[in-house]
Design an enzyme around this catalytic site. Structure first.
Site, mmCIF file in Angstrom:
data_model
loop_
_atom_site.group_PDB
_atom_site.id
_atom_site.type_symbol
_atom_site.label_atom_id
_atom_site.label_comp_id
_atom_site.label_asym_id
_atom_site.label_seq_id
_atom_site.Cartn_x
_atom_site.Cartn_y
_atom_site.Cartn_z
ATOM 1 N N HIS A 47 -11.497 3.686 -3.292
ATOM 2 C CA HIS A 47 -12.105 2.519 -2.635
ATOM 3 C C HIS A 47 -13.537 2.423 -3.151
ATOM 4 C CE1 HIS A 47 -9.023 4.155 0.114
ATOM 5 N NE2 HIS A 47 -8.822 2.928 0.542
ATOM 6 N N ASP B 137 -10.784 -4.038 1.314
ATOM 7 C CA ASP B 137 -9.873 -3.311 2.184
ATOM 8 C C ASP B 137 -9.625 -4.210 3.407
ATOM 9 O OD1 ASP B 137 -8.299 -1.303 3.244
ATOM 10 O OD2 ASP B 137 -9.819 0.265 3.057
ATOM 11 N N ARG C 178 4.653 2.552 2.942
ATOM 12 C CA ARG C 178 5.141 1.447 3.767
ATOM 13 C C ARG C 178 6.665 1.290 3.714
ATOM 14 N NH1 ARG C 178 0.391 2.002 6.011
ATOM 15 N NH2 ARG C 178 -1.333 1.017 4.899
ATOM 16 N N ARG D 27 -5.047 12.314 0.340
ATOM 17 C CA ARG D 27 -4.796 11.102 -0.450
ATOM 18 C C ARG D 27 -5.562 11.167 -1.767
ATOM 19 N NH1 ARG D 27 -6.686 6.476 3.418
ATOM 20 N NH2 ARG D 27 -5.885 5.142 1.731
ATOM 21 N N HIS E 124 -11.424 2.647 10.318
ATOM 22 C CA HIS E 124 -10.546 1.838 11.157
ATOM 23 C C HIS E 124 -11.121 1.687 12.563
ATOM 24 C CE1 HIS E 124 -7.744 3.052 7.948
ATOM 25 N NE2 HIS E 124 -7.089 1.950 8.242
ATOM 26 N N ASP F 45 0.872 -1.176 0.000
ATOM 27 C CA ASP F 45 0.000 0.000 0.000
ATOM 28 C C ASP F 45 0.910 1.226 0.000
ATOM 29 O OD1 ASP F 45 -2.215 1.573 0.177
ATOM 30 O OD2 ASP F 45 -2.918 0.810 2.102
#
Length: 320
Positions: A171, A253, A73, A140, A183, A65
């Site tokens: 998404h 996801d 990452r 983003r 999350h 990702d």
């Protein structure tokens, strides 16, 4: 033995004995990498080599990702820190200048991934930038207007493809309007179907030919009062597959987000029966992983065809 319809993760920078056994025995469909799995160029190359040897598949998907900005990452200072999607647009210029800048940025990023042996990237973000929404998307996103987002997201996808990396548009069917962070809790988007089709969902319709897509964990009561998109047969079938027209490989996801209910094995089964091709298990705890893969169905023929099509897509795009 057919591979199981799940992408897994591991805990550290090398495979443990039990992880090796699981990879060899359970035949997961792919592996996603996080910061916890990466400390040097040589180490990540060796890890990927070990994984592919165990699964006996040279084309085994290795995901990451790596958007740039706060979703990156590969750790600094060993790797370049790439800018956010929005900042690439905000630098200004004519549309063709912006798309060229975006394409070059993601080609450079993708080339670095390709050199490591990483074959799939969870980008571009094709969600809308909505200032009043939660900043879980925020910068983003490339822009606020659906057509602009689609143009810039396509430039990102093309740049990755030219570098030999499969892009994953995300998404689906839209994430930008989230009022809370999935999350931690379930976002509920109460706009009408018509408004959503004219705005949030439209970039994905314009990008429906891309090879991979990732779902969102948002509840859209106008479309399905019970299930968020990732777990909704109605949204995946009627909106993502039919109205948007996306026929690429659809991955979830992260299934560990608090927006979803039920145990992890229940979430895995529900997303697959609802129409996702592959579940994403992005936590590296072995006990959780063993529960998720136990009795899991193999990837079906249509999903496998979508995977093969994505390999052809990137083969045609790459300029390396």
């Amino acid at each position: 033995m057919k591979k199981k319809a799940i992408i897994i993760s591991i805990k550290g920078t090398t495979l443990t004995k039990k992880e090796k056994i699981l990879l060899s025995r359970e035949k997961p469909w792919g592996l996603i990498l996080f910061k916890r799995n990466i400390n040097s160029f040589k180490q990540i190359k060796n890890l990927i080599k070990d994984v592919k040897r165990l699964v006996k598949d040279s084309k085994f998907p290795i995901l990451i990702d790596e958007e740039g900005g706060r979703v990156q990452r590969l750790p600094q200072p060993n790797w370049i820190k790439y800018p956010t999607a929005k900042s690439l647009v905000d630098e200004g210029g004519k549309e063709n200048e912006i798309t060229k800048r975006i394409g070059q940025n993601y080609f450079d990023l993708g080339k670095g991934l390709h050199e490591l042996g990483i074959t799939v990237n969870a980008a571009p973000v094709a969600d809308l930038w909505i200032p009043e929404a939660h900043d879980v998307i925020g910068d983003r996103a490339f822009a606020s207007q659906p057509e602009e987002v689609a143009t810039y997201a396509r430039a990102c996808a093309e740049g990755l493809g030219q570098a030999g990396v499969i892009p994953t548009v995300k998404h689906l069917p839209g994430y930008g309007r989230a009022s809370v962070d999935p999350h931690h809790e379930l976002p509920v988007v109460r706009e009408s179907e018509n408004i959503l089709m004219e705005s949030d969902f439209l970039p994905f319709k314009l990008l429906a030919d891309l090879p991979w897509g990732m779902t969102s964990h948002l509840l859209f009561p106008a479309l399905d009062e019970q299930w968020p998109a990732t777990l909704s047969e109605k949204i995946i079938g009627r909106i993502i597959r039919k109205w948007i027209g996306f026929d690429g490989l659809l991955v979830t996801d992260c299934l560990f987000m608090e927006a979803l209910s039920g145990s992890i094995p229940e979430r895995v089964q529900r997303c697959l029966t609802s129409g996702c091709d592959v579940a994403l298990h992005s936590h590296g705890e072995l006990v959780d992983l063993e529960r998720a893969v136990e009795g899991l169905q193999p990837i079906n023929d249509l999903s496998w065809e979508r995977w093969e099509s994505s390999l052809e897509w990137v083969k045609e795009k790459t300029t390396l």
